[in-house]
Motif scaffolding. Sequence first.
Motif, PDB file in Angstrom:
ATOM      1  N   VAL A  37     -13.971 -35.687  13.775  1.00 51.81           N
ATOM      2  CA  VAL A  37     -13.658 -36.783  14.794  1.00 51.81           C
ATOM      3  C   VAL A  37     -12.621 -36.425  15.438  1.00 51.81           C
ATOM      4  O   VAL A  37     -11.763 -35.439  15.067  1.00 51.81           O
ATOM      5  CB  VAL A  37     -13.640 -38.076  13.881  1.00 51.81           C
TER       6      VAL A  37
ATOM      7  N   GLY B 182     -17.171 -38.305  19.834  1.00 52.20           N
ATOM      8  CA  GLY B 182     -17.301 -37.098  19.135  1.00 52.20           C
ATOM      9  C   GLY B 182     -17.304 -35.934  20.262  1.00 52.20           C
ATOM     10  O   GLY B 182     -17.268 -35.809  21.257  1.00 52.20           O
TER      11      GLY B 182
ATOM     12  N   TYR C  61     -21.784 -36.112  16.821  1.00 52.61           N
ATOM     13  CA  TYR C  61     -20.734 -35.365  16.314  1.00 52.61           C
ATOM     14  C   TYR C  61     -21.053 -33.915  16.212  1.00 52.61           C
ATOM     15  O   TYR C  61     -22.345 -33.711  16.279  1.00 52.61           O
ATOM     16  CB  TYR C  61     -20.311 -36.137  15.054  1.00 52.61           C
TER      17      TYR C  61
ATOM     18  N   SER D   1      -9.851 -35.425  10.105  1.00 49.96           N
ATOM     19  CA  SER D   1     -11.192 -35.784   9.756  1.00 49.96           C
ATOM     20  C   SER D   1     -11.386 -35.963   8.091  1.00 49.96           C
ATOM     21  O   SER D   1     -12.099 -36.705   7.747  1.00 49.96           O
ATOM     22  CB  SER D   1     -12.262 -34.768  10.084  1.00 49.96           C
TER      23      SER D   1
ATOM     24  N   PRO E  45     -18.263 -44.858  18.886  1.00 50.01           N
ATOM     25  CA  PRO E  45     -17.938 -43.785  18.588  1.00 50.01           C
ATOM     26  C   PRO E  45     -17.580 -42.772  19.668  1.00 50.01           C
ATOM     27  O   PRO E  45     -18.091 -42.898  20.752  1.00 50.01           O
ATOM     28  CB  PRO E  45     -19.085 -43.273  17.725  1.00 50.01           C
TER      29      PRO E  45
ATOM     30  N   ASP F  46     -19.685 -44.317  12.066  1.00 53.29           N
ATOM     31  CA  ASP F  46     -18.827 -43.630  11.695  1.00 53.29           C
ATOM     32  C   ASP F  46     -19.633 -42.417  10.954  1.00 53.29           C
ATOM     33  O   ASP F  46     -20.341 -43.141  10.067  1.00 53.29           O
ATOM     34  CB  ASP F  46     -17.441 -44.212  10.941  1.00 53.29           C
TER      35      ASP F  46
END
Length: 530
Positions: free
Chosen positions: A182, A205, A56, A116, A203, A38
């Motif tokens: 996110v 992204g 991301y 986010s 994760p 994260d």
Amino acid sequence: MKTKLTFAAALLAATVIGGVANAKQLVYCSEASPAGFDPSPWSGGNDFDASSRTIYSRLVEFDHGKTTISPGLAESWTVSDDGKEYTFKLRKGVKFQTTDWFKPTRELTAEDVKFSFERQWKKDSPWYSYLAGTGWEYFAGMGFPDLLKEIVVVDDHTVKFVLNKPEVAFLPDLGMDFASIVSKEYADQLQKAGTLQQFSQKPVGTGPFQFVDYQVDAVIRYQAWDGYFGGRQKIDDLIFAITTDPAVRAQKLKAGECDIMSYPAPADIAGLKADTNLHVAEQEGLNIGYMAYNTTVAPFDKVEVRKALNMAVNKQAIIDAVYQGAGQVAVNPIPPTMWSYNKDIKDDQYDPEASKKMLAEAGVKDLKMKIWAMPVSRPYNPNAQRVAELIQADYAKVGVKAEIVSYEWTEYRERGKAKDRDGAFQLGWTGDNGDPDNFLFLLGCSAIGQSNYAIWCNKEFEDLLQKGKATTDVAERTKIYEKAQEVFKKEAPWLTIAHSKVFMPMNKKVVGFAMDPLGIHRFDGVDVTE
């Protein structure tokens, strides 16, 4: 017991990810394991490299190798005349990554942007404390809870940030790692399943690479994301080979086991430069290595004691022994390459006799304390253990007995935030956005419990910090920050140790990698030639 994948086995596995044989791969020898994937709860550069800069994207992005920003997920924006409203138009058609654990049903919308930030802000959100014992270090430390008034979803592709006050650095702040966007849809899926912690373990992204697998403390594997809005990357497989010892990283680079490495030991640089297969990029670092006293615990709550301890340390000897020509003694909490650096401030002089006298006058004798030493090499400190040993020896000369302590990197940072932490804590900082506030906020009141390891809240300094954030005129901001540095030096919450030069050794077949003044390791746009 944790199962580790051998490096050779990891490389073999990487060549057949997704059934792609002979895929083009780049192996990066990184210096530490990430705390998680994260991008928002932590502040370690290794955490960012492994998450925000691979998986991301953000509303705005820093240009490669610069501190200027360009459109990212936002294709354009407008700012109100009073500087309190920022309205962003989002790109259309931006996709979230499709993985084995998540199949998105929609593209990026303003709801994802709102979520986010609000997950880091709204205490009634189940996401606010989804990782036990971990806070939102940047969001809180930079004062965002007080800065933000509301985030408004205007329509699917328009989002507006309403601030309580003007914030001159707000736009570049949105290019920082904690501001990564996110997927709300993915978060809702995990919340419904009751598996919130998976958010940091698996994760999702919109970035150039998608997460594949993590072998704990050994290897992280990524693949180029076919649906990336910026275009598919030339590297098919990106591999992080986690290698904590800088000497071993250098050996692997020379042996061709990795293509690029982080933070070489100063003693290895000459040998790396002499290798005809390698290129060693270098630049002055936008950084500071320091040691923070716990200013709330006696006797470190007395400025006289902090000043005396600073005078006991021979910083030039540290530069000579540890940095070996690749660093300079630090005077201020911001580097001399940063605008508003106060060149008129004089450093605490190395003077053991004066140090002993000052300690005695402060009523301190037979002082026992801890010196905390980072377990990893960082751009601002290549060998914290050796620095600690040199400081320990200097302290002994003035009658102070110091014990050196260290822990695993993530645990080290968390323990350092404790309000009852003993002694002096080694850490440092590399600038995130090219603004002086990005260094000085480390000493702000709102950063206590987050990035303020001195646990120092000084009203004069805080007032200057807030005034600087709200001032748009650069000349006036410069005066404000120069004054803030005077207050810092007078109060001595840190021992400022060094600003270092940064080196990035890589195989000559690596092309397109740009050294970054913000300490970012980005692999988008990078290629490997034969």
